[in-house]
Design an enzyme around this catalytic site. Structure first.
Site, PDB file in Angstrom:
ATOM      1  N   GLU A  49      -6.025   2.267  -0.741  1.00  0.00           N
ATOM      2  CA  GLU A  49      -4.720   2.403  -1.384  1.00  0.00           C
ATOM      3  C   GLU A  49      -3.926   1.111  -1.323  1.00  0.00           C
ATOM      4  O   GLU A  49      -2.714   1.103  -1.520  1.00  0.00           O
ATOM      5  CB  GLU A  49      -3.928   3.539  -0.734  1.00  0.00           C
TER       6      GLU A  49
ATOM      7  N   ASP B  95       0.836  -1.201   0.000  1.00  0.00           N
ATOM      8  CA  ASP B  95       0.000   0.000   0.000  1.00  0.00           C
ATOM      9  C   ASP B  95       0.870   1.249   0.000  1.00  0.00           C
ATOM     10  O   ASP B  95       2.091   1.199   0.194  1.00  0.00           O
ATOM     11  CB  ASP B  95      -1.016  -0.003   1.142  1.00  0.00           C
ATOM     12  N   ILE B  96       0.226   2.375  -0.273  1.00  0.00           N
ATOM     13  CA  ILE B  96       0.929   3.650  -0.405  1.00  0.00           C
ATOM     14  C   ILE B  96       1.257   4.187   0.988  1.00  0.00           C
ATOM     15  O   ILE B  96       0.397   4.251   1.866  1.00  0.00           O
ATOM     16  CB  ILE B  96       0.069   4.667  -1.162  1.00  0.00           C
TER      17      ILE B  96
END
Length: 323
Positions: free
Chosen positions: A237, A194-195
């Site tokens: 995300e 994920d970001i």
């Protein structure tokens, strides 16, 4: 009325009927030479009966699949039984242009046919009659329905923002892969990432900027995938990738390449440059996993470890992480 006149009238009626019915009618002899060619065939081919009579049908129409056509008609000659063709198996016998180019969507006429044996007085089949039905409207309606259903199916399993697989569809493919691995004891790795600090991206650039960041990552991800891999948006995300036939070493290389690619890339949104990084965790299949959910949990645990130990890094799952 003399019998001869009556017979001539019958022939006249028959020929008039053959030339006005809205089906094609072709009679071929044993050598596949044309004996009868009705008005429908003349109108759609542009060839007069006099131009085709006694001519080889394959010379007249090279587009006919001769091997397929002979296999259909030989059984009629030999077995003296009718035969049928449908457009789903073979779109047409005679390649005629669609005669409704304005309202029609097909380039050519779709055809179904009936092939009838014509016996002599002695019972021998010396000719066959081919009746051609124009089924273009039926075919186009079915093809358009199939295309619409296919599009709906694609939409039902695709994430609209990224065009990657959505969570439901991706997890269904993982479940199938898990069952395959249980049978074959092969290898496969599951990657989750994920970001980093995604909330900061949304706060600084708005949700539209966040969406652009998610799209950017999905585009980079698609460029790194092999045809056998399946990538999806797991939620928000967070992304997932199923790396088929990939061991620990291969998963580490793939994950590090992806992490580095994202870190070095730039997103330009609203005349501003956005830099992002990702944290990655992966788990390679082991028979210790009794359910595919345990496999997901293992990859998620490795991802959590990456985030807790500095972010922008790759972590492979180990059993010690559960302690």
């Amino acid at each position: 009325m003399p019998a001869a006149d009556f017979d001539m009238n019958e022939i006249h009626w028959l020929m008039d009927m053959f030339n006005t019915v809205d089906v094609g009618l072709v009679v071929l002899d044993r050598d596949y030479k044309v004996c009868i060619w009705n008005g429908f065939m003349e109108n759609h081919s542009g060839l007069l009966p006099s131009a085709v009579k006694d001519k080889d049908i394959f010379d007249l129409f090279p587009s006919i699949d001769e091997q397929w056509f002979r296999s259909k008609t030989e059984s009629v000659f030999v077995l003296k039984n009718r035969s049928f063709t449908i457009w789903e198996q073979q779109p047409y016998i005679f390649k005629f242009k669609n005669y409704r180019p304005i309202t029609g969507k097909a380039d050519h006429m779709y055809q179904s046919s009936t092939i009838i044996p014509l016996s002599t007085i002695t019972g021998e089949v010396g000719h066959i009659c081919i009746i051609i039905y124009d089924v273009t409207d039926e075919a186009m309606n079915k093809l358009e329905l199939e295309q619409a259903n296919h599009k709906l199916e694609q939409m039902s399993r695709t994430d609209s923002l990224t065009t990657l697989a959505n969570r439901g569809y991706w997890e269904s493919t993982l479940r199938k892969e898990f069952k395959r691995l249980q049978r074959s004891q092969g290898t496969c790795s599951l990657l989750m990432f994920d970001i980093d600090y995604f909330k900061r991206v949304n706060d600084a650039y708005g949700h539209s900027g966040g969406d652009e960041a998610i799209r950017h990552i999905s585009d980079l991800l698609k460029k790194t995938l092999r045809e056998t891999d399946t990538a999806g948006r797991y939620g928000g995300e967070e992304f997932v990738v199923t790396l088929v036939d990939t061991d620990v070493e291969g998963a580490q290389i793939f994950a590090e390449r992806l992490r580095s690619l994202i870190e070095k890339s730039s997103i330009f949104y609203d005349n501003k440059q956005i830099q992002i990084t990702v944290s990655v965790g992966f788990a390679t299949y082991t028979s210790d996993f009794k359910k595919h959910e345990e496999w997901i949990e293992a990859a998620d645990t490795a991802l959590y470890h990456s985030k807790e130990t500095g972010r922008n890094k790759v972590t492979g799952y180990s059993i010690e992480m559960k302690k």
